[in-house]
Scaffold this motif. Structure first.
Motif, mmCIF file in Angstrom:
data_model
loop_
_atom_site.group_PDB
_atom_site.id
_atom_site.type_symbol
_atom_site.label_atom_id
_atom_site.label_comp_id
_atom_site.label_asym_id
_atom_site.label_seq_id
_atom_site.Cartn_x
_atom_site.Cartn_y
_atom_site.Cartn_z
ATOM 1 N N ASP A 277 0.992 -1.296 0.085
ATOM 2 C CA ASP A 277 0.033 -0.017 0.113
ATOM 3 C C ASP A 277 0.832 1.182 -0.139
ATOM 4 O OD1 ASP A 277 -2.613 1.237 0.460
ATOM 5 O OD2 ASP A 277 -1.509 1.988 2.220
ATOM 6 N N TRP A 278 1.978 1.375 0.623
ATOM 7 C CA TRP A 278 2.848 2.425 0.830
ATOM 8 C C TRP A 278 3.612 2.652 -0.572
ATOM 9 C CZ3 TRP A 278 7.912 3.093 -0.493
ATOM 10 C CH2 TRP A 278 8.630 4.274 0.041
ATOM 11 N N LEU A 279 3.739 1.536 -1.190
ATOM 12 C CA LEU A 279 4.376 1.691 -2.703
ATOM 13 C C LEU A 279 3.536 2.366 -3.477
ATOM 14 C CD1 LEU A 279 6.191 -1.843 -3.197
ATOM 15 C CD2 LEU A 279 7.344 0.740 -2.906
ATOM 16 N N GLU A 280 2.311 2.056 -3.294
ATOM 17 C CA GLU A 280 1.100 2.476 -4.367
ATOM 18 C C GLU A 280 1.036 4.138 -4.047
ATOM 19 O OE1 GLU A 280 -0.021 1.059 -7.088
ATOM 20 O OE2 GLU A 280 0.775 -0.651 -6.938
ATOM 21 N N ARG A 281 1.047 4.404 -2.689
ATOM 22 C CA ARG A 281 0.937 5.791 -2.371
ATOM 23 C C ARG A 281 2.089 6.581 -2.793
ATOM 24 N NH1 ARG A 281 0.652 6.318 2.625
ATOM 25 N NH2 ARG A 281 1.078 4.233 3.624
ATOM 26 N N HIS A 282 3.255 6.168 -2.379
ATOM 27 C CA HIS A 282 4.502 6.916 -2.483
ATOM 28 C C HIS A 282 5.382 6.807 -3.698
ATOM 29 C CE1 HIS A 282 4.189 8.534 1.729
ATOM 30 N NE2 HIS A 282 3.675 7.642 1.822
ATOM 31 N N ARG A 283 5.518 5.569 -4.415
ATOM 32 C CA ARG A 283 6.178 5.088 -5.507
ATOM 33 C C ARG A 283 5.382 4.328 -6.264
ATOM 34 N NH1 ARG A 283 8.615 8.463 -2.973
ATOM 35 N NH2 ARG A 283 10.860 8.777 -2.700
ATOM 36 N N PRO A 284 4.309 4.811 -6.953
ATOM 37 C CA PRO A 284 3.476 3.952 -7.772
ATOM 38 C C PRO A 284 4.034 3.502 -9.333
ATOM 39 C CG PRO A 284 2.674 6.364 -7.920
ATOM 40 C CD PRO A 284 3.708 6.324 -6.817
ATOM 41 N N GLY A 285 4.924 4.360 -9.703
ATOM 42 C CA GLY A 285 5.751 3.662 -10.783
ATOM 43 C C GLY A 285 6.633 2.675 -10.639
ATOM 44 N N MET A 286 7.059 2.412 -9.553
ATOM 45 C CA MET A 286 8.152 1.493 -9.184
ATOM 46 C C MET A 286 7.417 0.469 -8.408
ATOM 47 S SD MET A 286 11.087 3.941 -7.739
ATOM 48 C CE MET A 286 12.248 5.092 -8.641
ATOM 49 N N ALA A 287 6.170 0.526 -8.013
ATOM 50 C CA ALA A 287 5.673 -0.540 -7.326
ATOM 51 C C ALA A 287 5.966 -1.955 -7.801
ATOM 52 C CB ALA A 287 4.139 -0.087 -6.776
ATOM 53 N N ALA A 288 5.543 -2.015 -8.972
ATOM 54 C CA ALA A 288 5.486 -3.686 -9.572
ATOM 55 C C ALA A 288 7.033 -4.031 -9.518
ATOM 56 C CB ALA A 288 4.702 -3.571 -10.872
ATOM 57 N N HIS A 289 7.706 -3.114 -9.927
ATOM 58 C CA HIS A 289 9.298 -3.379 -9.981
ATOM 59 C C HIS A 289 9.876 -3.938 -8.704
ATOM 60 C CE1 HIS A 289 13.652 -2.122 -11.799
ATOM 61 N NE2 HIS A 289 13.488 -3.556 -11.654
ATOM 62 N N VAL A 290 9.567 -2.925 -7.812
ATOM 63 C CA VAL A 290 10.306 -3.501 -6.453
ATOM 64 C C VAL A 290 9.589 -4.607 -5.756
ATOM 65 C CG1 VAL A 290 10.168 -2.818 -4.074
ATOM 66 C CG2 VAL A 290 10.437 -0.907 -5.859
ATOM 67 N N MET A 291 8.317 -4.952 -5.920
ATOM 68 C CA MET A 291 7.785 -6.293 -5.538
ATOM 69 C C MET A 291 8.400 -7.412 -6.340
ATOM 70 S SD MET A 291 6.733 -5.529 -2.512
ATOM 71 C CE MET A 291 6.240 -7.285 -2.409
ATOM 72 N N ASN A 292 8.478 -7.412 -7.555
ATOM 73 C CA ASN A 292 9.220 -8.480 -8.454
ATOM 74 C C ASN A 292 10.596 -8.762 -8.040
ATOM 75 O OD1 ASN A 292 6.879 -8.614 -9.950
ATOM 76 N ND2 ASN A 292 7.479 -7.252 -11.578
ATOM 77 N N ARG A 293 11.279 -7.823 -7.602
ATOM 78 C CA ARG A 293 12.568 -7.970 -7.111
ATOM 79 C C ARG A 293 12.587 -8.569 -5.820
ATOM 80 N NH1 ARG A 293 16.541 -4.105 -9.097
ATOM 81 N NH2 ARG A 293 17.872 -4.938 -7.682
ATOM 82 N N VAL A 294 11.795 -8.183 -4.820
ATOM 83 C CA VAL A 294 11.706 -8.599 -3.542
ATOM 84 C C VAL A 294 11.322 -10.196 -3.891
ATOM 85 C CG1 VAL A 294 10.176 -8.683 -1.388
ATOM 86 C CG2 VAL A 294 11.059 -6.586 -2.403
ATOM 87 N N GLN A 295 10.460 -10.519 -4.756
ATOM 88 C CA GLN A 295 10.005 -11.922 -4.578
ATOM 89 C C GLN A 295 10.967 -12.614 -5.369
ATOM 90 O OE1 GLN A 295 6.358 -11.607 -6.729
ATOM 91 N NE2 GLN A 295 5.220 -11.166 -4.919
ATOM 92 N N ALA A 296 11.938 -12.065 -5.900
ATOM 93 C CA ALA A 296 13.119 -12.891 -6.917
ATOM 94 C C ALA A 296 14.123 -13.346 -5.559
ATOM 95 C CB ALA A 296 13.702 -11.933 -7.623
ATOM 96 N N MET A 297 13.919 -12.427 -4.470
ATOM 97 C CA MET A 297 15.098 -12.786 -3.273
ATOM 98 C C MET A 297 14.272 -13.546 -2.403
ATOM 99 S SD MET A 297 17.074 -9.271 -2.409
ATOM 100 C CE MET A 297 15.811 -8.510 -1.672
ATOM 101 N N ARG A 298 13.035 -13.947 -2.356
ATOM 102 C CA ARG A 298 12.228 -14.572 -1.387
ATOM 103 C C ARG A 298 11.399 -15.874 -1.944
ATOM 104 N NH1 ARG A 298 14.503 -13.314 3.255
ATOM 105 N NH2 ARG A 298 14.515 -11.223 3.662
ATOM 106 N N GLY A 299 12.080 -16.507 -2.920
ATOM 107 C CA GLY A 299 11.543 -17.512 -3.595
ATOM 108 C C GLY A 299 10.204 -17.592 -4.109
ATOM 109 N N GLY A 300 9.962 -16.479 -4.626
ATOM 110 C CA GLY A 300 8.479 -16.244 -5.529
ATOM 111 C C GLY A 300 7.692 -15.510 -4.660
ATOM 112 N N ARG A 301 7.859 -15.390 -3.219
ATOM 113 C CA ARG A 301 6.877 -14.983 -2.232
ATOM 114 C C ARG A 301 7.408 -13.561 -1.745
ATOM 115 N NH1 ARG A 301 6.893 -19.596 2.235
ATOM 116 N NH2 ARG A 301 9.182 -19.340 1.902
ATOM 117 N N ASP A 302 6.478 -12.933 -1.015
ATOM 118 C CA ASP A 302 6.829 -11.423 -0.413
ATOM 119 C C ASP A 302 7.689 -11.683 0.743
ATOM 120 O OD1 ASP A 302 4.776 -10.314 -2.300
ATOM 121 O OD2 ASP A 302 3.543 -10.018 -0.794
ATOM 122 N N ASN A 303 7.527 -12.954 1.379
ATOM 123 C CA ASN A 303 8.490 -13.216 2.386
ATOM 124 C C ASN A 303 8.785 -14.584 2.593
ATOM 125 O OD1 ASN A 303 9.720 -12.087 5.121
ATOM 126 N ND2 ASN A 303 8.290 -13.447 6.003
#
Length: 359
Positions: A277-303
């Motif tokens: 939610d924070w990403l969508e409010r503060h960095r909407p243009g980067m939100a999908a990119h950030v979460m894709n990279r997070v999931q790449a470090m977390r086995g395809g999950r958010d955590n």
């Protein structure tokens, strides 16, 4: 999906935007319009502090991922409001929201020093470094008024008990004399969290925490006083703060930090939807990119909550970030590991009427 913001409340310098229920709640509240669109004045959401009087203050753990087995947290919740804080889900245990409640409904333990002295005095107690601030920051803003930390530090000093600290709160400089005195005995070390050098990004991520320049000043003043300082590049957020790894280490080294550590972003339980939610409010243009990279470090999950993985991540993304960190740490002359703290002099302080030793 998170509930909408309460339109009757005005938020100022808060990380979360709403108040989702915790994962243990059996009932969920949904706001519904009654059709009466009468404008009302918004109330500013302010911090509320309540007190807790626990029976003990030292918390034990057996986690294989961390280097200490005991800790003290003078507060539950943290007014710094860091949106990524892994401790947010702990508020759910009290029927409070990991969202706005975590940063506005703070629970303090004003009798922490008295409890600590009682526990140190038990015949069965065996000393090992106590970690402060492992869940929430003991030097968050409310500490300026309640001043719980000086009492804790005086007890530890008087008992010659080693202590470590994790903080981003400048109030630590208020107690600089106590930290310096204990560091001179090899009984204290401080870790300062440095997430980004971008003041605007820091203000959005960590709305009530000190600015990056202030944290560098904290490192400088602590190190000048003889306190060993570890800079904690945490959390490393892909796309947002990950490009700064080398610059963060260089700035902290110039300020006097002698050791360094790094932890990639963790999003346990309720933190994941809050961060999205924070990403969508503060960095909407980067939100999908950030979460894709997070999931790449977390086995395809958010955590990934697994021991041995949660503090390191996995995959190419995590390996590259760690390699960059290690190369920069070596190039800048940081020492490996943490300073050894002295437990050998632990013992009760002299009391009035005690017989003095001849030797």
């Amino acid at each position: 999906m998170l509930p909408p913001r309460n339109p009757d409340q005005r938020l100022k310098a808060r990380g979360a935007d709403t108040r989702p229920e915790g994962r243990f709640e059996s009932k969920h509240r949904i706001r519904e319009s009654d059709g009466w669109d009468i404008p009302e004045e918004q109330d500013l959401l302010r911090t509320e502090v309540t007190t807790e009087r626990p029976r003990s203050i030292i918390t034990r753990n057996t986690s294989p991922d961390i280097s200490f087995d005991r800790s003290i947290n003078p507060y539950r919740g943290c007014e710094h409001g860091c949106i990524y804080c892994y401790a947010r889900p702990s508020h759910a245990y009290f029927g409070l929201s990991p969202g706005l409640d975590f940063e506005t409904r703070i629970i303090a333990k004003p009798e922490a020093a008295e409890l600590l002295e009682r526990e140190l005095g038990r015949p069965s107690y065996r000393p090992a470094p106590i970690a402060l601030g492992t869940n929430t920051d003991p030097y968050q803003p409310v500490e300026a008024k309640l001043a719980i930390m000086p009492g804790i530090l005086r007890v530890l000093r008087d008992w010659n008990h080693p202590v470590t600290l994790v903080t981003r709160g400048q109030m630590v400089l208020r107690d600089l004399d106590l930290w310096a005195e204990m560091a001179a005995r090899d009984q204290a070390a401080v870790g300062v969290s440095l997430t980004t050098l971008d003041a605007d990004l820091a203000r959005a991520l960590e709305p009530r925490a000190p600015a990056p320049a202030t944290r560098l000043r904290m490192i400088r003043e602590l190190s000048r006083a003889g306190v060993p300082v570890r800079v904690m590049i945490a959390p490393v957020i892909p796309v947002l703060t990950e490009p700064e790894i080398e610059r963060l280490l260089a700035a902290a080294a110039e300020a006097g930090a002698t050791t360094a550590s790094m932890i990639p972003l963790r999003l346990p339980h309720e933190v994941a939807p809050l961060f999205r939610d924070w990403l969508e409010r503060h960095r909407p243009g980067m939100a999908a990119h950030v979460m894709n990279r997070v999931q790449a470090m977390r086995g395809g999950r958010d955590n990934d909550p697994r021991f041995g993985h949660r503090f390191r991540g996995e995959g190419i993304e995590a390996q590259l970030a760690l390699q960059r960190f290690r190369l920069a740490r070596r190039r800048l002359g940081y020492r490996e590991g943490s300073p050894a703290l002295d437990c050998s002099r632990f013992g009760p302080p002299p009391r009035a009427g005690d017989q003095l030793s001849l030797f």
